[in-house]
Design a protein around this motif. Sequence first.
Motif, PDB file in Angstrom:
ATOM      1  N   ARG A  85       0.831  -1.195   0.000  1.00  0.00           N
ATOM      2  CA  ARG A  85       0.000   0.000   0.000  1.00  0.00           C
ATOM      3  C   ARG A  85       0.873   1.255   0.000  1.00  0.00           C
ATOM      4  NH1 ARG A  85      -5.258   0.303   1.585  1.00  0.00           N
ATOM      5  NH2 ARG A  85      -5.018  -1.830   2.421  1.00  0.00           N
ATOM      6  N   LEU A  86       0.487   2.243  -0.773  1.00  0.00           N
ATOM      7  CA  LEU A  86       1.170   3.537  -0.768  1.00  0.00           C
ATOM      8  C   LEU A  86       0.452   4.472   0.197  1.00  0.00           C
ATOM      9  CD1 LEU A  86       1.822   4.002  -4.595  1.00  0.00           C
ATOM     10  CD2 LEU A  86       3.559   3.649  -2.827  1.00  0.00           C
ATOM     11  N   ASN A  87       1.201   5.080   1.092  1.00  0.00           N
ATOM     12  CA  ASN A  87       0.644   6.024   2.061  1.00  0.00           C
ATOM     13  C   ASN A  87       0.829   7.453   1.574  1.00  0.00           C
ATOM     14  OD1 ASN A  87       0.016   3.916   4.010  1.00  0.00           O
ATOM     15  ND2 ASN A  87       2.237   3.781   4.343  1.00  0.00           N
ATOM     16  N   ALA A  88       0.158   8.371   2.221  1.00  0.00           N
ATOM     17  CA  ALA A  88       0.228   9.775   1.818  1.00  0.00           C
ATOM     18  C   ALA A  88       1.662  10.284   1.848  1.00  0.00           C
ATOM     19  CB  ALA A  88      -0.663  10.619   2.727  1.00  0.00           C
ATOM     20  N   THR A  89       2.479   9.779   2.796  1.00  0.00           N
ATOM     21  CA  THR A  89       3.854  10.244   2.925  1.00  0.00           C
ATOM     22  C   THR A  89       4.757   9.735   1.804  1.00  0.00           C
ATOM     23  OG1 THR A  89       4.299   8.377   4.414  1.00  0.00           O
ATOM     24  CG2 THR A  89       3.708  10.478   5.435  1.00  0.00           C
ATOM     25  N   ASP A  90       4.269   8.765   1.004  1.00  0.00           N
ATOM     26  CA  ASP A  90       5.059   8.242  -0.104  1.00  0.00           C
ATOM     27  C   ASP A  90       4.997   9.136  -1.336  1.00  0.00           C
ATOM     28  OD1 ASP A  90       5.905   5.852   1.199  1.00  0.00           O
ATOM     29  OD2 ASP A  90       3.928   4.993   0.856  1.00  0.00           O
ATOM     30  N   PHE A  91       4.070  10.098  -1.341  1.00  0.00           N
ATOM     31  CA  PHE A  91       3.879  10.960  -2.495  1.00  0.00           C
ATOM     32  C   PHE A  91       4.481  12.337  -2.253  1.00  0.00           C
ATOM     33  CE2 PHE A  91       0.486   7.838  -2.764  1.00  0.00           C
ATOM     34  CZ  PHE A  91       0.537   7.464  -4.104  1.00  0.00           C
ATOM     35  N   GLY A  92       5.201  12.806  -3.261  1.00  0.00           N
ATOM     36  CA  GLY A  92       5.762  14.142  -3.199  1.00  0.00           C
ATOM     37  C   GLY A  92       4.798  15.175  -3.755  1.00  0.00           C
ATOM     38  N   GLU A  93       5.242  16.420  -3.721  1.00  0.00           N
ATOM     39  CA  GLU A  93       4.382  17.532  -4.144  1.00  0.00           C
ATOM     40  C   GLU A  93       3.954  17.403  -5.597  1.00  0.00           C
ATOM     41  OE1 GLU A  93       4.566  22.440  -4.436  1.00  0.00           O
ATOM     42  OE2 GLU A  93       6.265  21.289  -3.608  1.00  0.00           O
ATOM     43  N   PHE A  94       4.821  16.901  -6.451  1.00  0.00           N
ATOM     44  CA  PHE A  94       4.531  16.861  -7.878  1.00  0.00           C
ATOM     45  C   PHE A  94       4.185  15.455  -8.381  1.00  0.00           C
ATOM     46  CE2 PHE A  94       7.534  20.377  -7.120  1.00  0.00           C
ATOM     47  CZ  PHE A  94       6.730  21.437  -7.514  1.00  0.00           C
ATOM     48  N   ASP A  95       4.016  14.499  -7.472  1.00  0.00           N
ATOM     49  CA  ASP A  95       3.630  13.145  -7.864  1.00  0.00           C
ATOM     50  C   ASP A  95       2.150  13.084  -8.229  1.00  0.00           C
ATOM     51  OD1 ASP A  95       6.160  12.131  -7.490  1.00  0.00           O
ATOM     52  OD2 ASP A  95       5.784  11.465  -5.436  1.00  0.00           O
ATOM     53  N   LEU A  96       1.798  12.085  -9.006  1.00  0.00           N
ATOM     54  CA  LEU A  96       0.407  11.851  -9.383  1.00  0.00           C
ATOM     55  C   LEU A  96      -0.231  10.961  -8.322  1.00  0.00           C
ATOM     56  CD1 LEU A  96      -1.861  12.172 -11.468  1.00  0.00           C
ATOM     57  CD2 LEU A  96      -0.951  10.138 -12.643  1.00  0.00           C
ATOM     58  N   LYS A  97      -1.130  11.542  -7.525  1.00  0.00           N
ATOM     59  CA  LYS A  97      -1.699  10.841  -6.377  1.00  0.00           C
ATOM     60  C   LYS A  97      -3.063  10.235  -6.726  1.00  0.00           C
ATOM     61  CE  LYS A  97       0.426  14.426  -3.497  1.00  0.00           C
ATOM     62  NZ  LYS A  97       0.172  15.512  -2.517  1.00  0.00           N
ATOM     63  N   PRO A  98      -3.439   9.160  -6.010  1.00  0.00           N
ATOM     64  CA  PRO A  98      -4.767   8.585  -6.228  1.00  0.00           C
ATOM     65  C   PRO A  98      -5.843   9.436  -5.574  1.00  0.00           C
ATOM     66  CG  PRO A  98      -3.626   7.399  -4.491  1.00  0.00           C
ATOM     67  CD  PRO A  98      -2.644   8.387  -5.045  1.00  0.00           C
ATOM     68  N   GLY A  99      -7.078   9.311  -6.064  1.00  0.00           N
ATOM     69  CA  GLY A  99      -8.192  10.014  -5.449  1.00  0.00           C
ATOM     70  C   GLY A  99      -8.533   9.412  -4.100  1.00  0.00           C
ATOM     71  N   VAL A 100      -9.378  10.109  -3.338  1.00  0.00           N
ATOM     72  CA  VAL A 100      -9.730   9.657  -1.983  1.00  0.00           C
ATOM     73  C   VAL A 100     -10.516   8.351  -2.010  1.00  0.00           C
ATOM     74  CG1 VAL A 100      -9.674  11.974  -1.014  1.00  0.00           C
ATOM     75  CG2 VAL A 100     -11.793  11.111  -2.021  1.00  0.00           C
ATOM     76  N   ASP A 101     -11.129   8.035  -3.146  1.00  0.00           N
ATOM     77  CA  ASP A 101     -11.908   6.810  -3.254  1.00  0.00           C
ATOM     78  C   ASP A 101     -11.090   5.648  -3.801  1.00  0.00           C
ATOM     79  OD1 ASP A 101     -11.601   8.004  -5.733  1.00  0.00           O
ATOM     80  OD2 ASP A 101     -13.529   7.271  -6.496  1.00  0.00           O
ATOM     81  N   LYS A 102      -9.780   5.831  -3.891  1.00  0.00           N
ATOM     82  CA  LYS A 102      -8.906   4.806  -4.467  1.00  0.00           C
ATOM     83  C   LYS A 102      -7.766   4.455  -3.505  1.00  0.00           C
ATOM     84  CE  LYS A 102      -9.746   5.856  -9.344  1.00  0.00           C
ATOM     85  NZ  LYS A 102     -10.889   6.760  -9.104  1.00  0.00           N
ATOM     86  N   THR A 103      -7.265   3.245  -3.649  1.00  0.00           N
ATOM     87  CA  THR A 103      -6.120   2.771  -2.871  1.00  0.00           C
ATOM     88  C   THR A 103      -4.884   2.750  -3.759  1.00  0.00           C
ATOM     89  OG1 THR A 103      -7.538   1.336  -1.513  1.00  0.00           O
ATOM     90  CG2 THR A 103      -5.172   0.859  -1.522  1.00  0.00           C
ATOM     91  N   GLY A 104      -3.862   3.488  -3.362  1.00  0.00           N
ATOM     92  CA  GLY A 104      -2.608   3.463  -4.091  1.00  0.00           C
ATOM     93  C   GLY A 104      -1.763   2.284  -3.641  1.00  0.00           C
ATOM     94  N   PHE A 105      -1.108   1.617  -4.586  1.00  0.00           N
ATOM     95  CA  PHE A 105      -0.268   0.489  -4.208  1.00  0.00           C
ATOM     96  C   PHE A 105       0.916   0.366  -5.159  1.00  0.00           C
ATOM     97  CE2 PHE A 105      -3.367  -1.223  -7.176  1.00  0.00           C
ATOM     98  CZ  PHE A 105      -2.666  -2.111  -7.965  1.00  0.00           C
ATOM     99  N   ARG A 106       1.915  -0.366  -4.700  1.00  0.00           N
ATOM    100  CA  ARG A 106       3.161  -0.547  -5.453  1.00  0.00           C
ATOM    101  C   ARG A 106       3.459  -2.041  -5.589  1.00  0.00           C
ATOM    102  NH1 ARG A 106       7.546   2.991  -3.138  1.00  0.00           N
ATOM    103  NH2 ARG A 106       7.056   4.346  -4.903  1.00  0.00           N
ATOM    104  N   VAL A 107       3.697  -2.467  -6.829  1.00  0.00           N
ATOM    105  CA  VAL A 107       4.112  -3.841  -7.097  1.00  0.00           C
ATOM    106  C   VAL A 107       5.634  -3.860  -7.181  1.00  0.00           C
ATOM    107  CG1 VAL A 107       4.004  -5.772  -8.710  1.00  0.00           C
ATOM    108  CG2 VAL A 107       1.981  -4.324  -8.367  1.00  0.00           C
ATOM    109  N   LEU A 108       6.252  -4.764  -6.425  1.00  0.00           N
ATOM    110  CA  LEU A 108       7.706  -4.907  -6.431  1.00  0.00           C
ATOM    111  C   LEU A 108       8.089  -6.156  -7.208  1.00  0.00           C
ATOM    112  CD1 LEU A 108       6.903  -4.109  -3.092  1.00  0.00           C
ATOM    113  CD2 LEU A 108       9.197  -3.242  -3.477  1.00  0.00           C
ATOM    114  N   LEU A 109       9.007  -6.004  -8.161  1.00  0.00           N
ATOM    115  CA  LEU A 109       9.377  -7.089  -9.063  1.00  0.00           C
ATOM    116  C   LEU A 109      10.887  -7.228  -9.151  1.00  0.00           C
ATOM    117  CD1 LEU A 109       8.410  -9.092 -11.420  1.00  0.00           C
ATOM    118  CD2 LEU A 109       8.956  -7.181 -12.944  1.00  0.00           C
TER     119      LEU A 109
END
Length: 200
Positions: A85-109
């Motif tokens: 899961r991506l938390n609010a602190t994972d996003f910078g000022e100019f990053d593309l953030k998810p909406g409040v109705d969405k869950t941000g996540f990161r796949v590690l490969l």
Amino acid sequence: MYTRTRIRTAILATTAAALLPLTAACSSSEQGTAERGVAPQQSVTEDAAPAEEPVEEKAPDTELAVGDGFRYKDGVLLTVTGINRLNATDFGEFDLKPGVDKTGFRVLLDVTNNAKTPLDLDTWGVNAQGATTGGQTEFVSAEKGSKQMTGRLAPGKKGSFTFEYALAKKDGAEVVFTMTRVDDSVDILAEDPHWTGTIK
């Protein structure tokens, strides 16, 4: 004189005979094999006979879980090591953030190039979808901790990469992640490997 039914039957039989070699070729093609975690075996005493257990059907090599690997015939190994899961602190000022109705996540490969030639990482395709009730994902960007999959990977080398997405909260937390390899080393008609896991 042929009746309409006999003519139709003859046409269907001819069509089926023509399609059979193509269908057989597609169904038998494969790109590689799964490398799954092995569960510890239970010890059995000499006095006790092993209990009969129902035989479980083996999952296809292309249906994988987080932590499983998929090894292509030329030795290239893919392993999805996490869906986080991506938390609010994972996003910078100019990053593309998810909406409040969405869950941000990161796949590690992890990609390990055990082939004899360099691996072009720019030819791969990726896709992520909801696996609970379906649902399309959208790309987001979180520069902190991300590693774009691009460039070339030399023989004998391993690279770790990330892919960032957002999924509607109403679609749950189960995700299926698919990798598509497009080069001369694989059969592009064969099934791609899929990893299914929960956003942690």
